[in-house]
Enzyme design. Structure first.
Site, short mmCIF file in Angstrom:
data_model
loop_
_atom_site.label_atom_id
_atom_site.label_comp_id
_atom_site.label_asym_id
_atom_site.label_seq_id
_atom_site.Cartn_x
_atom_site.Cartn_y
_atom_site.Cartn_z
N ILE A 134 0.82 -1.20 0.00
CA ILE A 134 0.00 0.00 0.00
C ILE A 134 0.87 1.26 0.00
O ILE A 134 1.92 1.30 0.64
CB ILE A 134 -0.91 -0.01 1.25
N CYS A 135 0.39 2.31 -0.71
CA CYS A 135 1.02 3.64 -0.67
C CYS A 135 2.44 3.58 -1.27
O CYS A 135 2.62 3.21 -2.41
CB CYS A 135 1.00 4.15 0.76
N ILE A 136 3.46 3.95 -0.49
CA ILE A 136 4.84 3.93 -0.96
C ILE A 136 5.46 2.54 -0.83
O ILE A 136 6.49 2.26 -1.46
CB ILE A 136 5.70 4.97 -0.20
N THR A 189 -2.07 -0.51 -4.18
CA THR A 189 -3.01 0.62 -4.24
C THR A 189 -2.31 1.88 -3.74
O THR A 189 -1.44 1.81 -2.87
CB THR A 189 -4.28 0.33 -3.41
#
Length: 217
Positions: A134-136, A189
């Site tokens: 998720i994210c970075i 995501t």
């Protein structure tokens, strides 16, 4: 009941796990009828930031101890994780993913991933078990799995270019959606790489958890 490993990287967006992302992940897993099993590296944080001012603080904190705040104490050292006991693995974002689970924040394409996380993720992958980043956190994936590998961190061009330099295939993605590499069983995501509000982050994370659980079958 499916057991989903959740790897945390501290407590707080600037030097650990992004708290909203971590909590949304844990909630989505619970609501899906699965069990989250939390882990974090037992080592000092790369740095400590004042989340009110954004300034560095002259103190040291332990990643596992800080992550225990989010997990309400129900957490184990990452080195103790065994892929045989887990059905999938999810890694929320926050700068801790790029500072404590890897050194992507400072080294970019030359980054190194925490050995315990790398070994666990590789063992899960070899066993055909799904991974959700998720994210970075997806920026670490090209250092964990061999190409070809499709993933997203959203729409940030500079980060996408570094991912491509490392051998990953970056796919632009809106905040409320996911990118699924079916061959590798990897789901990613953007969350707060793109999100402006907690509900925007939740939309993509909930889809990610749902797809990861589907891939467990």
């Amino acid at each position: 009941m499916k057991k989903i490993g959740v790897v945390l990287s501290g407590c707080g967006v600037y030097d650990g796990s992004e708290i909203h992302e971590a909590v949304i992940t844990l909630l989505a897993i619970a609501r899906s009828g699965a069990q989250a099993v939390c882990f974090a590296p037992d080592k000092p944080q790369a740095d400590v930031l004042n989340h009110l001012t954004g300034e560095k603080m002259a103190e040291s904190r332990n990643v596992l101890v800080e992550a225990a705040r989010i997990a309400r104490g129900e957490i184990q050292a990452l080195g103790q994780a065994r892929f045989e006991t887990l059905d999938a693995l999810v890694v929320p974002g926050g700068f801790g993913a790029a500072k404590n689970l890897s050194n992507f924040a400072s080294q970019g394409a030359e980054c190194v991933v925490d050995p315990s996380l790398k070994a666990l993720a590789q063992a899960m992958h070899a066993a055909g078990k799904p991974l959700g980043f998720i994210c970075i956190a997806p920026a670490m994936l090209p250092k964990i799995l061999p190409p070809p590998l499709r993933l997203t961190i959203g729409t940030d061009i500079d980060t996408a270019e570094i991912i491509e330099e490392m051998g990953g295939e970056h796919v632009p993605c809106p905040v409320d959606d996911i990118v699924v590499d079916e061959d590798n069983k990897v789901v990613t995501t953007p969350a707060y790489m793109v999100a402006k509000r907690i509900d925007e982050a939740a939309a993509g994370i909930e889809k990610l958890v749902a797809r990861v659980l589907e891939l467990c079958e």
